[in-house]
Write an enzyme that holds these catalytic residues in place. Sequence first.
Site, PDB file in Angstrom:
ATOM      1  N   LYS A  59       0.848  -1.204   0.000  1.00  0.00           N
ATOM      2  CA  LYS A  59       0.000   0.000   0.000  1.00  0.00           C
ATOM      3  C   LYS A  59       0.880   1.250   0.000  1.00  0.00           C
ATOM      4  CE  LYS A  59      -3.867  -2.366   2.175  1.00  0.00           C
ATOM      5  NZ  LYS A  59      -4.509  -2.835   3.395  1.00  0.00           N
ATOM      6  N   ASP A  81     -11.489   2.821   4.345  1.00  0.00           N
ATOM      7  CA  ASP A  81     -11.919   1.426   4.242  1.00  0.00           C
ATOM      8  C   ASP A  81     -13.441   1.324   4.076  1.00  0.00           C
ATOM      9  OD1 ASP A  81      -9.995  -0.644   4.363  1.00  0.00           O
ATOM     10  OD2 ASP A  81      -9.578  -0.214   6.474  1.00  0.00           O
ATOM     11  N   GLN A 136      -5.018  -1.739   9.568  1.00  0.00           N
ATOM     12  CA  GLN A 136      -4.935  -3.049   8.921  1.00  0.00           C
ATOM     13  C   GLN A 136      -5.545  -4.141   9.796  1.00  0.00           C
ATOM     14  OE1 GLN A 136      -3.837  -3.574   5.797  1.00  0.00           O
ATOM     15  NE2 GLN A 136      -4.091  -5.780   5.883  1.00  0.00           N
TER      16      GLN A 136
HETATM   17  N1  GUN Z   1      -7.165  -6.840   5.777  1.00  0.00           N
HETATM   18  C1  GUN Z   1      -7.468  -7.517   4.636  1.00  0.00           C
HETATM   19  N2  GUN Z   1      -8.118  -6.717   3.770  1.00  0.00           N
HETATM   20  C2  GUN Z   1      -8.241  -5.506   4.366  1.00  0.00           C
HETATM   21  C3  GUN Z   1      -8.826  -4.275   3.972  1.00  0.00           C
HETATM   22  O1  GUN Z   1      -9.391  -4.116   2.881  1.00  0.00           O
HETATM   23  N3  GUN Z   1      -8.726  -3.261   4.881  1.00  0.00           N
HETATM   24  C4  GUN Z   1      -8.128  -3.418   6.105  1.00  0.00           C
HETATM   25  N4  GUN Z   1      -8.103  -2.370   6.926  1.00  0.00           N
HETATM   26  N5  GUN Z   1      -7.581  -4.557   6.491  1.00  0.00           N
HETATM   27  C5  GUN Z   1      -7.639  -5.592   5.631  1.00  0.00           C
END
Ligand code: GUN
Length: 296
Positions: A52, A119, A96
């Site tokens: 990311k 998110d 995350q």
């Molecule tokens: N863990 C796996 N996919 C995601 C996501 O799309 N957002 C977040 N915050 N954690 C994740």
Amino acid sequence: MTHVIDGNAVAEEVRTDIRAGIDALESEGVTPGLATVLMGGDAGSATYVSMKQRACSEVGIDGTTVEIDPEEPPETLYETIDDLNADPAIHGILVQMPLPDHVPKREVLSRVDPMKDVDGFHPENVGRLVSGDPRFKPCTPHGIQKLLASAGVDPEGKDAVVLGRSDIVGKPMANLLLQKVEGGNATVTVCHSRTQDLAEKTRAADILVAAVGRPEMVTGDMLSEGVVVIDVGTNRVDADNEKGYELTGDVDFESAKEKASVISPSPGGVGPMTITMLLYNTVVAASLQSGVDVDL
Ligand code: GUN
């Protein structure tokens, strides 16, 4: 001929629009900022967070990662979120998942400023999505909508079957496919671990989204001719290579491809879109907070 979706190519197209949005913001003196908070010790999480971070710098988003020791109490995470909520240079915050077991997920999701919740997991944003007025569409399902559109698949009137009911993928995917807007209008069935006669349900699907986290669980005999298959799974399975593992989807690609008219492979399908839609939401967040119009 089966159309195999190239997630990297579609992601690159969307990133062109994202870069244009960032240019528009920059011309008004706004640099979009995204903070990613990593507290869990999950094997894949650190990799995803660094991917990311890299994606941010590729498009011109100011990305920062805050790492918190997984042994710390929940309050440490709450204070970090409060600081990021108050920081005007940060437009988007992503915590995350998964979090350590002693950290209450719902408290955390509610703590993030809903205007910075890229998110789309804050209850206010979940409510907006369900009621048909989304602010931030969750990244993976939104990316899947873009993949379907890129392959010329209109869900309207189709039977869509979503395998998995997670807060991150299954539930928001079902909601997006249900909405009375372009990219929605499907008849949606959500299947999960307690579903009976799963294969009967999957065989009725015109569109199947597999997000269960079980390697190659969906096989060709569970599908009907002409189905559109989207594989969200990225499962680590043991392999005789340097890493000791390889990634595989929830769908057995070879047998599913025999039936499918359109299929997204994993890796190489949904994955690149998830990160791209995070960049997209960060640009939306920067636009909402700065008042600078962006055409996305
Ligand atoms: N863990 C796996 N996919 C995601 C996501 O799309 N957002 C977040 N915050 N954690 C994740």
